[in-house]
Enzyme design. Structure first.
Site, PDB file in Angstrom:
ATOM      1  N   TYR A  40       0.855  -1.184   0.000  1.00 52.06           N
ATOM      2  CA  TYR A  40       0.000   0.000   0.000  1.00 52.06           C
ATOM      3  C   TYR A  40       0.892   1.235   0.000  1.00 52.06           C
ATOM      4  O   TYR A  40       1.897   1.271  -0.696  1.00 52.06           O
ATOM      5  CB  TYR A  40      -0.982  -0.059   1.183  1.00 52.06           C
ATOM      6  CG  TYR A  40      -2.156   0.879   1.003  1.00 52.06           C
ATOM      7  CD1 TYR A  40      -2.978   0.779  -0.119  1.00 52.06           C
ATOM      8  CD2 TYR A  40      -2.423   1.870   1.936  1.00 52.06           C
ATOM      9  CE1 TYR A  40      -4.039   1.641  -0.310  1.00 52.06           C
ATOM     10  CE2 TYR A  40      -3.489   2.738   1.756  1.00 52.06           C
ATOM     11  CZ  TYR A  40      -4.301   2.621   0.632  1.00 52.06           C
ATOM     12  OH  TYR A  40      -5.352   3.482   0.444  1.00 52.06           O
ATOM     13  N   LYS A  95     -20.133 -20.706  -9.764  1.00 50.68           N
ATOM     14  CA  LYS A  95     -19.450 -20.584 -11.060  1.00 50.68           C
ATOM     15  C   LYS A  95     -18.017 -20.121 -10.848  1.00 50.68           C
ATOM     16  O   LYS A  95     -17.085 -20.603 -11.511  1.00 50.68           O
ATOM     17  CB  LYS A  95     -20.214 -19.581 -11.938  1.00 50.68           C
ATOM     18  CG  LYS A  95     -19.827 -19.630 -13.422  1.00 50.68           C
ATOM     19  CD  LYS A  95     -20.187 -20.985 -14.031  1.00 50.68           C
ATOM     20  CE  LYS A  95     -19.991 -21.002 -15.527  1.00 50.68           C
ATOM     21  NZ  LYS A  95     -21.103 -20.408 -16.269  1.00 50.68           N
ATOM     22  N   ASP A 163     -24.324 -19.572 -20.664  1.00 53.22           N
ATOM     23  CA  ASP A 163     -25.562 -20.343 -20.831  1.00 53.22           C
ATOM     24  C   ASP A 163     -25.817 -20.644 -22.307  1.00 53.22           C
ATOM     25  O   ASP A 163     -26.352 -21.700 -22.648  1.00 53.22           O
ATOM     26  CB  ASP A 163     -26.760 -19.571 -20.270  1.00 53.22           C
ATOM     27  CG  ASP A 163     -26.631 -19.340 -18.777  1.00 53.22           C
ATOM     28  OD1 ASP A 163     -25.927 -20.112 -18.119  1.00 53.22           O
ATOM     29  OD2 ASP A 163     -27.227 -18.376 -18.271  1.00 53.22           O
ATOM     30  N   ALA A 196     -36.295 -23.486 -27.375  1.00 52.01           N
ATOM     31  CA  ALA A 196     -35.955 -22.356 -28.246  1.00 52.01           C
ATOM     32  C   ALA A 196     -35.443 -21.178 -27.424  1.00 52.01           C
ATOM     33  O   ALA A 196     -35.619 -20.027 -27.799  1.00 52.01           O
ATOM     34  CB  ALA A 196     -37.163 -21.943 -29.084  1.00 52.01           C
ATOM     35  N   ASN A 319     -21.019 -27.980 -19.291  1.00 51.93           N
ATOM     36  CA  ASN A 319     -20.360 -26.721 -19.635  1.00 51.93           C
ATOM     37  C   ASN A 319     -18.982 -26.576 -19.024  1.00 51.93           C
ATOM     38  O   ASN A 319     -18.167 -25.778 -19.488  1.00 51.93           O
ATOM     39  CB  ASN A 319     -21.231 -25.530 -19.202  1.00 51.93           C
ATOM     40  CG  ASN A 319     -22.379 -25.292 -20.154  1.00 51.93           C
ATOM     41  OD1 ASN A 319     -22.765 -26.192 -20.903  1.00 51.93           O
ATOM     42  ND2 ASN A 319     -22.930 -24.096 -20.146  1.00 51.93           N
TER      43      ASN A 319
END
Length: 765
Positions: A40, A95, A163, A196, A319
């Site tokens: 810092y 995730k 997705d 769809a 996935n």
């Protein structure tokens, strides 16, 4: 497992020991004032000034280059629908966890409280300087299409809505290979899609890019076929509308070659499947219930090539095969976007990987003799470690070739080495172990089942299908505890060796024991009495084949527990001394440590034998052992007997077991630092190799080391794994945790699987 208990278990998992699933961990030293002054003020000003001169320096001086934002507004979370941003956070954290464990990518999850497209896009754009990439998640269609399109156009970092594209990439790889096996041309096949939404549209688009004729795609949503006269379709859906007004899915699927399901369970009926063309390709990916059950589908059509989203059937379209590795490759070349070329590269890399020889570790994890490219193996398995070294380079190269890479890779071998180093960032070995056990579960005796934690472990083992538990102990106590933890235990055997209903077994087992030990000072009466003790009873169950393996030691000292194992089960052929190893899931990958529990001060030949058994055990886990024999000395630097016995053990191994990759004597730091070892001792058989097994000269050093690693680094430990016994029996550490007992139950099952195949220990030195 009852739904209520599943619910509570999930809530406890996310809440304890501290809320959430991810945390921020410092990557620099911070122990001194000097460290803090650099981290810092005032030291931090220097990188700030460099970044002010050139924003690209943020990749050099900050974590930006390995940091992805997982962003959602909670409008399409799993199958839960529009539950809001706060409620989506557990999914986004999950995730993030997958990004980290599969590709070593850091994540901040961001939940945005707006359904307005412009507000959402502006929020993401405003925080984008923090990140190297953006993963959009669980945003409902059609807004998801517009959000992704605009962010890709307006940002200079990779953006992907997983997705859509994750599913599209994995299923496209599966499609290419399925068509090859079915001997069908991609431009001629008829594809029927049930669903769809965003994933279905993305799949259809990528299929067209691969060569499927758009006019050969028929898509259905909940209201029927997408045709041009419908007024309720979005512009993107209208792109796949057709002129034919099929009355039903059954009518459309007649004569089809490919069925893709991204809708709801059980919509594809057997009579519909029968009307498809020869070698039908069916991807039924609704979760948890696919559009047609796998077993029903393969029973209906022997020529089917089928994939699902489930892990308990062949060809899982998951996935996790895609997004971690696609972002890994994109980040590593600082790509400005994830474009079609990069997605196509991922498709082809995955498809080609399925055609290559499968590592033994993967075969073992899935209980296969040898996985081969074919109907039941058209895409790689999620546990395949090669994914990290195959997919990211393909994506990175495509980014470079398509002109979107700001920092092209110059040294591909070095890049591959860096990816290999990232493999050790999680406990994959534990997942592999549990998965393998579930494939062929065995009967495991829990000898101390009237202890709450032991019973909890048995409950998990039973519920997860890891093993078939047999519970030993006081029956009234076990039943009371089972009721307390809602362990329904239907069909689970409960045995109290001291009860009257076991008198026949105790006499039978006692007579067997007496026959074996009557010349060793055991009377028949003594033998019968000993069978009332749970460890003797359990060992005899395994000996007689009434159980496949046993677990004990949770509440009793090691010496008293080992004795019945040696007296009843005995040592394997050629073994003169048993030993134990622990498998540690470290940040550098799996690490075996031997002997952690049995031999106090083994001599040189015993050390060599322990090494042989450890090498055999490592191979049981699908790991090629690279073994360092540990000492306080390096290659003859000390003539003390403590060091020379290790040197002599190595000499025995080099002479009699040249197939084992082993060397020493070595200090631990040289063993684990391959660059140091290569520099100082280039003649070593281990030079330039990554050591994954350490054999210590005595019990003090081995036991202390494994416990030190476990406690200081919060490292998972699997063990002690008993080596050298004739049948599977494993002895827990005193007070082992529930998780440790579950892992050891899986070890017991795998051990039983191996012994069932009659995979014996090598001939001992």
């Amino acid at each position: 497992m009852s739904n209520e208990r599943k619910r509570r278990e999930a809530l406890v998992y996310h809440a304890k020991p501290k809320p959430g699933k991810i945390e921020v961990v410092p990557t620099k030293k911070y122990s001194t004032q000097r460290d803090l002054a650099l981290a810092y003020s005032p030291g931090v000003a220097e990188p700030c000034l460099e970044i002010a001169k050139d924003k690209e320096n943020a990749y050099k001086y900050t974590a930006k280059g390995n940091l992805v934002a997982v962003i959602s507004n909670g409008t399409a979370v799993l199958g839960l629908g529009d539950i809001g941003p706060e409620a989506s956070k557990p999914v986004m954290e999950g995730k993030g966890l997958l990004f980290k464990i599969f590709a070593d990518i850091d994540v901040f999850d961001i939940e945005v409280d707006t359904k307005n497209i412009d507000d959402f896009i502006n929020t993401v754009k405003n925080i984008a300087p923090t990140f190297g990439g953006i993963n959009l998640e669980d945003i409902k269609a059609p807004e998801a299409f517009e959000i992704e399109r605009r962010l890709k156009a307006e940002l200079d970092i990779p953006v992907m809505h997983d997705d859509q594209h994750g599913t599209a990439i994995i299923s496209s790889a599966a499609l290419l290979n399925a068509l090859e096996i079915a001997d069908k041309k991609i431009n001629e096949v008829k594809v029927v899609i049930s669903g769809a939404g965003s994933a279905a549209i993305a799949c259809a688009k990528l299929y067209v890019s691969l060569g499927v004729a758009k006019n050969n795609i028929v898509m259905f949503d909940v209201n029927g076929v997408l045709h041009h006269d419908r007024k309720d379709l979005s512009d993107i859906q209208m792109d796949f509308a057709i002129d034919t007004k099929y009355a039903s899915l059954g009518e459309a699927i007649n004569g089809a070659d490919v069925f893709l399901g991204l809708s709801v369970g059980n919509v594809l009926k057997p009579e519909m499947l029968k009307t498809m063309n020869n070698n039908p390709i069916v991807f039924a990916m609704a979760n948890p219930e696919p559009e047609i059950e796998y077993d029903l589908a393969v029973k209906t059509r022997e020529d089917i090539i089928m994939a699902t989203g489930r892990s308990d059937h062949p060809n899982q379209v998951n996935n996790v095969l895609g997004f971690p590795f696609i972002f890994r490759g994109a980040l590593d070349v600082r790509a400005t976007k994830i474009n079609e070329a990069m997605k196509m590269a991922a498709v082809k890399a995955l498809a080609n990987l399925a055609k290559e020889s499968v590592p033994e570790q993967v075969n073992i994890a899935y209980g296969e003799t040898k996985l081969n490219f074919g109907r039941d193996y058209i895409i790689p398995k999620p546990f395949d470690p090669r994914l990290l070294t195959v997919v990211p380079p393909a994506v990175a190269k495509a980014a470079m070739d398509s002109g979107v890479a700001k920092e092209p890779i110059q040294d591909w071998q070095r890049y591959e080495d860096e990816l290999y180093e990232r493999m050790g960032s999680d406990n994959k070995i534990t997942r592999l172990l549990l998965n393998r056990a579930k494939i062929n579960p065995k009967k495991v005796v829990f000898a101390e089942a009237d202890h709450l934690d032991v019973l909890k472990a048995a409950q998990i083992v039973n519920d997860e299908g890891i093993a078939i538990p047999i519970l030993l102990g006081r029956k009234d106590v076990i039943l009371e505890l089972m009721n307390e933890i809602e362990f329904d235990g239907e069909g689970v055997e409960i045995i109290d060796p001291k009860s009257d209903d076991q008198k026949e077994n105790t006499e039978k087992y006692g007579n067997c024991f007496w026959e074996a030990r009557k010349r060793n000072g055991i009377t028949q009466l003594d033998a019968h009495k000993l069978m009332r003790q749970r460890n003797y009873f359990a060992a005899m169950m395994v000996k007689q084949g009434d159980a496949d393996a046993l677990l004990t030691g949770y509440s009793r000292a090691y010496p008293g527990v080992v004795r019945p194992m040696l007296e009843i089960i005995g040592m394997a052929k050629g073994v003169s001394r048993i030993a134990a190893t622990n498998l540690m899931s470290t940040s550098r990958g799996p690490l075996f440590i031997s002997d952690t529990s049995i031999n106090i001060d083994p001599d040189a030949k015993d050390l060599a034998r322990i090494t042989q058994m450890t090498a055999h055990t490592a191979k049981m886990f699908g790991i090629d052992p690279v073994i360092a024999m540990i000492s306080y000395a390096n290659f003859g630097s000390s003539k003390d007997p403590h060091a020379t016995k290790v040197k002599d053990a190595v000499s025995y191994l080099h002479q009699y077991c040249p197939e084992i990759n082993v060397d020493g004597e070595l200090q631990v730091d040289f063993a684990l630092n391959k660059e140091m070892l290569q520099s100082k001792f280039p003649f070593s058989k281990l030079a330039g190799r990554k050591v994954n097994t350490l054999v210590f000269p005595n019990l003090d050093s081995a036991n202390s080391t494994y416990k030190l690693i476990k406690e200081l680094n919060n490292t998972d430990s699997i063990g002690p794994i008993m080596m050298g016994l004739n049948k599977p029996a494993h002895i827990l550490q005193l007070g082992a945790s529930v998780a440790e007992m579950v892992n050891m139950a899986a070890v017991s099952v795998v051990d039983a699987q191996e012994k069932e195949k009659k995979k014996t220990l090598p001939v001992m030195i």
